[in-house]
Scaffold this motif. Sequence first.
Motif, mmCIF file in Angstrom:
data_model
loop_
_atom_site.group_PDB
_atom_site.id
_atom_site.type_symbol
_atom_site.label_atom_id
_atom_site.label_comp_id
_atom_site.label_asym_id
_atom_site.label_seq_id
_atom_site.Cartn_x
_atom_site.Cartn_y
_atom_site.Cartn_z
ATOM 1 N N ASN A 25 21.215 37.730 44.289
ATOM 2 C CA ASN A 25 21.592 37.669 42.884
ATOM 3 C C ASN A 25 22.702 38.682 42.585
ATOM 4 O O ASN A 25 22.606 39.849 42.948
ATOM 5 C CB ASN A 25 20.367 37.959 42.017
ATOM 6 N N ILE A 26 23.747 38.215 41.918
ATOM 7 C CA ILE A 26 24.929 39.043 41.663
ATOM 8 C C ILE A 26 24.788 39.733 40.314
ATOM 9 O O ILE A 26 24.599 39.088 39.278
ATOM 10 C CB ILE A 26 26.197 38.179 41.681
ATOM 11 N N THR A 27 24.880 41.069 40.322
ATOM 12 C CA THR A 27 24.819 41.833 39.084
ATOM 13 C C THR A 27 25.921 42.887 39.081
ATOM 14 O O THR A 27 26.333 43.371 40.131
ATOM 15 C CB THR A 27 23.451 42.543 38.939
ATOM 16 N N GLU A 32 27.415 40.420 34.230
ATOM 17 C CA GLU A 32 27.174 39.069 34.737
ATOM 18 C C GLU A 32 26.595 38.156 33.649
ATOM 19 O O GLU A 32 26.735 36.930 33.709
ATOM 20 C CB GLU A 32 26.246 39.098 35.955
ATOM 21 N N LYS A 33 25.962 38.765 32.620
ATOM 22 C CA LYS A 33 25.386 37.970 31.531
ATOM 23 C C LYS A 33 26.463 37.303 30.696
ATOM 24 O O LYS A 33 26.200 36.338 29.977
ATOM 25 C CB LYS A 33 24.507 38.859 30.657
ATOM 26 N N ALA A 39 24.762 33.675 37.930
ATOM 27 C CA ALA A 39 24.818 34.271 39.261
ATOM 28 C C ALA A 39 23.473 34.817 39.721
ATOM 29 O O ALA A 39 23.364 35.329 40.830
ATOM 30 C CB ALA A 39 25.863 35.394 39.285
ATOM 31 N N GLY A 40 22.465 34.712 38.870
ATOM 32 C CA GLY A 40 21.136 35.169 39.258
ATOM 33 C C GLY A 40 20.149 34.029 39.379
ATOM 34 O O GLY A 40 18.934 34.233 39.304
ATOM 35 N N LYS A 41 20.651 32.814 39.599
ATOM 36 C CA LYS A 41 19.767 31.637 39.569
ATOM 37 C C LYS A 41 18.729 31.663 40.677
ATOM 38 O O LYS A 41 17.623 31.152 40.512
ATOM 39 C CB LYS A 41 20.590 30.348 39.643
ATOM 40 N N TRP A 42 19.055 32.284 41.820
ATOM 41 C CA TRP A 42 18.109 32.248 42.934
ATOM 42 C C TRP A 42 16.855 33.052 42.610
ATOM 43 O O TRP A 42 15.741 32.626 42.910
ATOM 44 C CB TRP A 42 18.798 32.754 44.196
#
Length: 268
Positions: A25-27, A32-33, A39-42
């Motif tokens: 997940n990319i933060t 990212e919001k 980008a945090g779907k997983w």
Amino acid sequence: MLHTTQLYQHVPETRWPIVYSPRYNITFMGLEKLHPFDAGKWGKVINFLKEEKLLSDSMLVEAREASEEDLLVVHTRRYLNELKFLFERVEGISRATIIDLDAHQGNGHERDFMDDKRVYIMDVYNRHIYPGDRFAKQAIRRKVELEWGTEDDEYLDKVGRNIEKSLQEHLPDVVVYNAGTDILEGDRLGGLSISPAGIVKRDELVFRMVRGRHVPILMVTSGGYQKRTARIIADSILNLFGLGLIGPESPSISAQNSDTPLLPAAVP
């Protein structure tokens, strides 16, 4: 000289064949919001599955990070040479099929395996969007080009019929399934109009047909970053589990074993 790696690990039978790491997940400081892609779907997919009591952290397999030495093994002469590495390292793997159902043409793996007859590529994509790589298309053994706004019935019919023909032409030792969700209606980059139920049915169709031939399948979630994508992926995994198509000891499933046949008995 023999390469020593820590990538391979024994996976206990109590664990599911689901590979996940929170690092997927990319933060970035909350920014990212503000991005249109999720980008945090997983992580959300995993959380949904936990809420449904399907799995827990102890049931997941967390991949180990590849070292520089590991990467040099597979990045010697050509970029992203994963499956050739698989052929060399996994006993019993000599033929593979890639079923690419992401909305975009998969020109990366197509260029990688341009002259490799061990790899059969089926690619279903929107013909009007990026990348439109004519050279890479030469590697596609079964090409299905879609029009803008293609909907469920047409899509599922074309996917099912072409998977059937692909497996008849080239029965592999393993299938790598690119389960992109950028085919979802409303995806501005994918340009197709597949409903959430259509995506769940698509994944079921692929698993039934592949598992019905006793072939192992590796599913990657790929593109599709709308806010509702994670829930759809989770629903699809729950459906596959409910049908006995995935799990620690999933039985072999007939491609036609369903209350509503996914394909007619004969495919012309």
